[in-house]
Write a protein that holds these residues in place. Structure first.
Motif, PDB file in Angstrom:
ATOM      1  N   LYS A  55       0.832  -1.208   0.000  1.00 11.48           N
ATOM      2  CA  LYS A  55       0.000   0.000   0.000  1.00 11.48           C
ATOM      3  C   LYS A  55       0.867   1.260   0.000  1.00 11.48           C
ATOM      4  O   LYS A  55       0.548   2.254  -0.664  1.00 11.48           O
ATOM      5  CB  LYS A  55      -0.952  -0.007   1.191  1.00 11.48           C
ATOM      6  CG  LYS A  55      -2.016  -1.098   1.110  1.00 11.48           C
ATOM      7  CD  LYS A  55      -2.691  -1.328   2.447  1.00 11.48           C
ATOM      8  CE  LYS A  55      -3.452  -2.648   2.464  1.00 11.48           C
ATOM      9  NZ  LYS A  55      -3.951  -2.998   3.806  1.00 11.48           N
ATOM     10  N   ALA A  64       0.771   3.898  -3.058  1.00 14.38           N
ATOM     11  CA  ALA A  64       0.449   5.300  -2.759  1.00 14.38           C
ATOM     12  C   ALA A  64       1.549   6.230  -3.248  1.00 14.38           C
ATOM     13  O   ALA A  64       1.278   7.324  -3.766  1.00 14.38           O
ATOM     14  CB  ALA A  64       0.220   5.476  -1.265  1.00 14.38           C
ATOM     15  N   GLY A 117       1.362   6.561  -7.050  1.00  9.75           N
ATOM     16  CA  GLY A 117       0.213   7.388  -7.401  1.00  9.75           C
ATOM     17  C   GLY A 117       0.442   8.856  -7.100  1.00  9.75           C
ATOM     18  O   GLY A 117       0.047   9.731  -7.881  1.00  9.75           O
ATOM     19  N   HIS A 118       1.071   9.152  -5.956  1.00  7.78           N
ATOM     20  CA  HIS A 118       1.341  10.541  -5.590  1.00  7.78           C
ATOM     21  C   HIS A 118       2.256  11.190  -6.628  1.00  7.78           C
ATOM     22  O   HIS A 118       2.016  12.338  -7.054  1.00  7.78           O
ATOM     23  CB  HIS A 118       1.975  10.602  -4.207  1.00  7.78           C
ATOM     24  CG  HIS A 118       2.390  11.979  -3.798  1.00  7.78           C
ATOM     25  ND1 HIS A 118       1.491  12.948  -3.396  1.00  7.78           N
ATOM     26  CD2 HIS A 118       3.623  12.578  -3.753  1.00  7.78           C
ATOM     27  CE1 HIS A 118       2.131  14.057  -3.104  1.00  7.78           C
ATOM     28  NE2 HIS A 118       3.435  13.860  -3.324  1.00  7.78           N
ATOM     29  N   THR A 171      -6.430   3.257  -7.680  1.00  9.33           N
ATOM     30  CA  THR A 171      -5.788   2.535  -6.576  1.00  9.33           C
ATOM     31  C   THR A 171      -6.068   3.199  -5.232  1.00  9.33           C
ATOM     32  O   THR A 171      -6.230   2.511  -4.218  1.00  9.33           O
ATOM     33  CB  THR A 171      -4.275   2.428  -6.819  1.00  9.33           C
ATOM     34  OG1 THR A 171      -3.755   3.697  -7.258  1.00  9.33           O
ATOM     35  CG2 THR A 171      -3.977   1.379  -7.876  1.00  9.33           C
ATOM     36  N   GLN A 172      -6.142   4.524  -5.211  1.00 11.78           N
ATOM     37  CA  GLN A 172      -6.455   5.206  -3.953  1.00 11.78           C
ATOM     38  C   GLN A 172      -7.815   4.775  -3.417  1.00 11.78           C
ATOM     39  O   GLN A 172      -7.968   4.456  -2.237  1.00 11.78           O
ATOM     40  CB  GLN A 172      -6.432   6.721  -4.160  1.00 11.78           C
ATOM     41  CG  GLN A 172      -5.054   7.318  -4.377  1.00 11.78           C
ATOM     42  CD  GLN A 172      -5.118   8.788  -4.747  1.00 11.78           C
ATOM     43  OE1 GLN A 172      -6.137   9.447  -4.527  1.00 11.78           O
ATOM     44  NE2 GLN A 172      -4.049   9.315  -5.314  1.00 11.78           N
ATOM     45  N   SER A 173      -8.809   4.764  -4.307  1.00  7.21           N
ATOM     46  CA  SER A 173     -10.156   4.401  -3.863  1.00  7.21           C
ATOM     47  C   SER A 173     -10.254   2.911  -3.553  1.00  7.21           C
ATOM     48  O   SER A 173     -11.004   2.504  -2.651  1.00  7.21           O
ATOM     49  CB  SER A 173     -11.186   4.797  -4.924  1.00  7.21           C
ATOM     50  OG  SER A 173     -10.922   4.162  -6.167  1.00  7.21           O
ATOM     51  N   ARG A 228      -8.772   2.540  -0.100  1.00  6.72           N
ATOM     52  CA  ARG A 228      -9.626   3.211   0.883  1.00  6.72           C
ATOM     53  C   ARG A 228     -10.893   2.415   1.177  1.00  6.72           C
ATOM     54  O   ARG A 228     -11.274   2.238   2.342  1.00  6.72           O
ATOM     55  CB  ARG A 228      -9.999   4.598   0.342  1.00  6.72           C
ATOM     56  CG  ARG A 228     -10.906   5.422   1.266  1.00  6.72           C
ATOM     57  CD  ARG A 228     -11.427   6.659   0.550  1.00  6.72           C
ATOM     58  NE  ARG A 228     -12.326   6.318  -0.532  1.00  6.72           N
ATOM     59  CZ  ARG A 228     -12.310   6.905  -1.738  1.00  6.72           C
ATOM     60  NH1 ARG A 228     -11.429   7.843  -2.014  1.00  6.72           N
ATOM     61  NH2 ARG A 228     -13.176   6.535  -2.668  1.00  6.72           N
TER      62      ARG A 228
END
Length: 565
Positions: A520, A524, A527-528, A546-548, A551
């Motif tokens: 994770k 993250a 993605g950032h 991927t964030q959602s 989450r």
């Protein structure tokens, strides 16, 4: 008895080389004649347009639908987007000889779309294929009961609406007649500004402000006239609203574009139409011919002295061309990389001219707004929200299709009351927002407006809502989404080009750590980086998947990691 002679290379080049934006129609002409784009054809085009062959080769091979092997045009191409995958596209591909997958083709309400030559067919997992017209929006009982009112869809179901006579019979071209007879460009723009209409293609920029910027811009000497461009590429998976407007209400689009030309001082317009809509091209061509014959297009629109000409340019399959500057590069015959901004299209757009780029829904909203007034349109929204939004709803729901909702409508109202709820024996697990670009939403107690969506870490965008019930593997759905973004990345910038590949590998379980916390953290971090420094919206939006996922479906992520060898 002989047929029409096959045009020679020289005849095709002579037909198109002096036309505005000639490359795409010229390539389509060779593609249609030969059934593929051969090396000899590319050499002929390069010589005819005085384009470097290496540049042309890179451009042609970038698009999905220019076949490069003999007979390629006639081989079936089967939509393998997220909804069609759920409905059996893999089985259909296996049943059709020579079939290949293609990204979402804009018929998620009636999957599975198949292109064979210039025919657009609807298939099913058992291998059957049939021709079907684009479905009309179903009559909305809440509108009929007087609870809500529509803008774009208000007259679209009327018989004959796609013809000039039918359009005029239902109030069409009244706004244009009023504008050229009684108003000036300032009055048109002021009305749009007061209405609150914002871009309906995803970006949400105020339409009146954009038109004013083009109106006030000065074309640099030698650059040519101002330009109106309709973005009809509609390549976002899960979006098919623009198709129904063009197929059943083409004159609304034409009127909206002529009004844009009148308001901004632009004498020319282009409809950049996605490749996957071949029947739509015929419908638009017929409507344009009707409008021109009636004096609604051409050198003297409605006897006013205002001139506006309209042309169609068909794309060739590339998701990135939905981004406005990539679209402009494609229209100009260049490799469709996004441009660096500034400058913006309102000052330096098509061929360096001040250019309006609006999508189909935005332009079709303009005639009813100008005919009925800004206050009417603004009042269609709920609460403080102005206007309406077309939503393409697909997937695991009773009544998929296109709906025109008041902005601010609760999502559950749309899913349960308008669309009939989940399939029998199932429950909703998640929906996507903005096609795939907005990622997943598990909390269905939201309202369909940008402030609410942004507060949930997503955005409404073009409002392609795909529904997934409790049968679906959300990790695999996320993998399919990221695989799509990796495939469609133009490759211009490193973060998007590499980031989408790395995220696909991690979702597929072929790379990355197996420890859930480390996985994770790494996902993250990738993605950032993509969101911060990618050149366009693709690289910024893709990490929302991927964030959602992490989450809202952390349990499914952990279970998938546990299953890895």
């Amino acid at each position: 008895m002989t047929g029409t002679p096959t045009p020679s290379d020289a005849a095709l080049i002579a037909r198109w080389k002096d036309e505005p934006a000639p490359l795409l129609p010229l390539l389509h002409a060779f593609h249609d004649r030969d059934g593929y784009v051969s090396e000899a054809a590319m050499r002929a085009v390069a010589d005819g347009l005085r384009t470097p062959l290496a540049d042309l080769y890179g451009t042609v091979t970038f698009y999905h639908h220019f076949a490069r092997e003999e007979g390629g045009l006639e081989r079936p191409r089967v939509c393998d987007g997220p909804i069609c995958r759920c409905k059996g596209s893999q089985e259909l591909i296996a049943k059709l000889e020579g079939a290949t997958p293609m990204p979402c083709a804009g018929r998620c309400d009636e999957p599975i779309p198949v292109l064979v030559g210039h025919s657009y067919l609807v298939g099913s997992a058992d291998g059957t294929l049939e021709e079907r017209p684009t479905p009309l929006p179903a009559p909305n009982p809440f509108v009929a009961a007087g609870r809500f009112e529509e803008c774009c869809f208000a007259q679209i179901r009327e018989p004959g609406r796609a013809t000039l006579d039918g359009y005029r019979r239902t109030g069409g071209y009244a706004a244009l007649e009023k504008a050229v007879a009684d108003q000036d460009p300032e009055a048109v723009i002021a009305e749009l500004e007061a209405s609150g209409l914002a871009g309906r293609g995803g970006a949400g920029f105020p339409t009146g402000r954009k038109w004013r910027a083009v109106r006030d811009a000065v074309s640099e000497r030698g650059r040519g006239p101002k330009t109106i461009v309709c973005n009809a590429d509609e390549g976002e998976p899960g979006c098919f609203k623009d198709r129904v407007l063009m197929d059943h209400d083409p004159h609304a689009l034409i009127e909206g574009m002529v009004l844009a030309g009148f308001a901004t001082g632009a004498p020319r317009g282009f409809i950049y139409l996605r490749y996957e809509y071949p029947q739509t091209e015929e419908i638009l061509e017929d409507a344009i011919a009707e409008a021109r014959a009636a004096g609604l297009l051409g050198e003297n629109v409605l006897g006013s002295g205002f001139a506006f000409e309209l042309l169609i340019r068909r794309g060739a399959g590339a998701y990135i061309c939905g981004e406005e500057t990539s679209l402009l590069e494609s229209l100009e015959g260049k490799h469709p990389f996004p441009r660096n901004k500034p400058p913006y299209p309102v000052t330096h757009g098509f061929e360096g001219t001040p250019t309006v780029v609006n999508n189909v829904e935005t332009l079709c909203s303009v005639p009813p707004i100008l005919a009925r007034g800004a206050a009417w349109y603004a009042g269609l929204g709920l609460g403080e929200h102005k206007g309406t939004k077309l939503v393409s709803l697909s997937g695991d729901v009773q009544r998929p299709g296109n709906y025109e909702i008041p902005i601010g409508l609760p999502l559950r109202t749309l899913l349960d009351d308008w669309a009939g709820g989940p399939l029998e024996g199932r429950t909703f697990q998640a929906v996507t927002m903005a096609g795939l670009s907005g990622g997943f939403v598990k909390d269905l107690d939201v309202t369909l407006d940008e402030p609410c969506m942004r507060g949930r870490g997503t955005f409404l965008g073009a409002a392609g809502i795909m529904v997934f019930d409790d049968r679906r593997d959300m990790v695999d759905t996320a993998r399919q989404a990221m695989e799509f973004f990796a495939h469609e990345s133009c490759g211009k910038c490193f973060p998007c080009r590499i980031g989408t590949q790395r995220l696909t590998e991690r979702l597929a379980g072929t790379a990355g750590p197996t420890d859930p916390a480390e996985w994770k953290r790494e996902v993250a971090d990738i993605g950032h980086t993509m969101a911060e420094v990618s050149a366009c919206g693709l690289g910024i939006a893709a990490p929302l998947v991927t964030q959602s996922l992490v989450r809202d479906f952390e349990d499914q992520v952990d279970a998938a990691l546990e299953r890895r060898p």
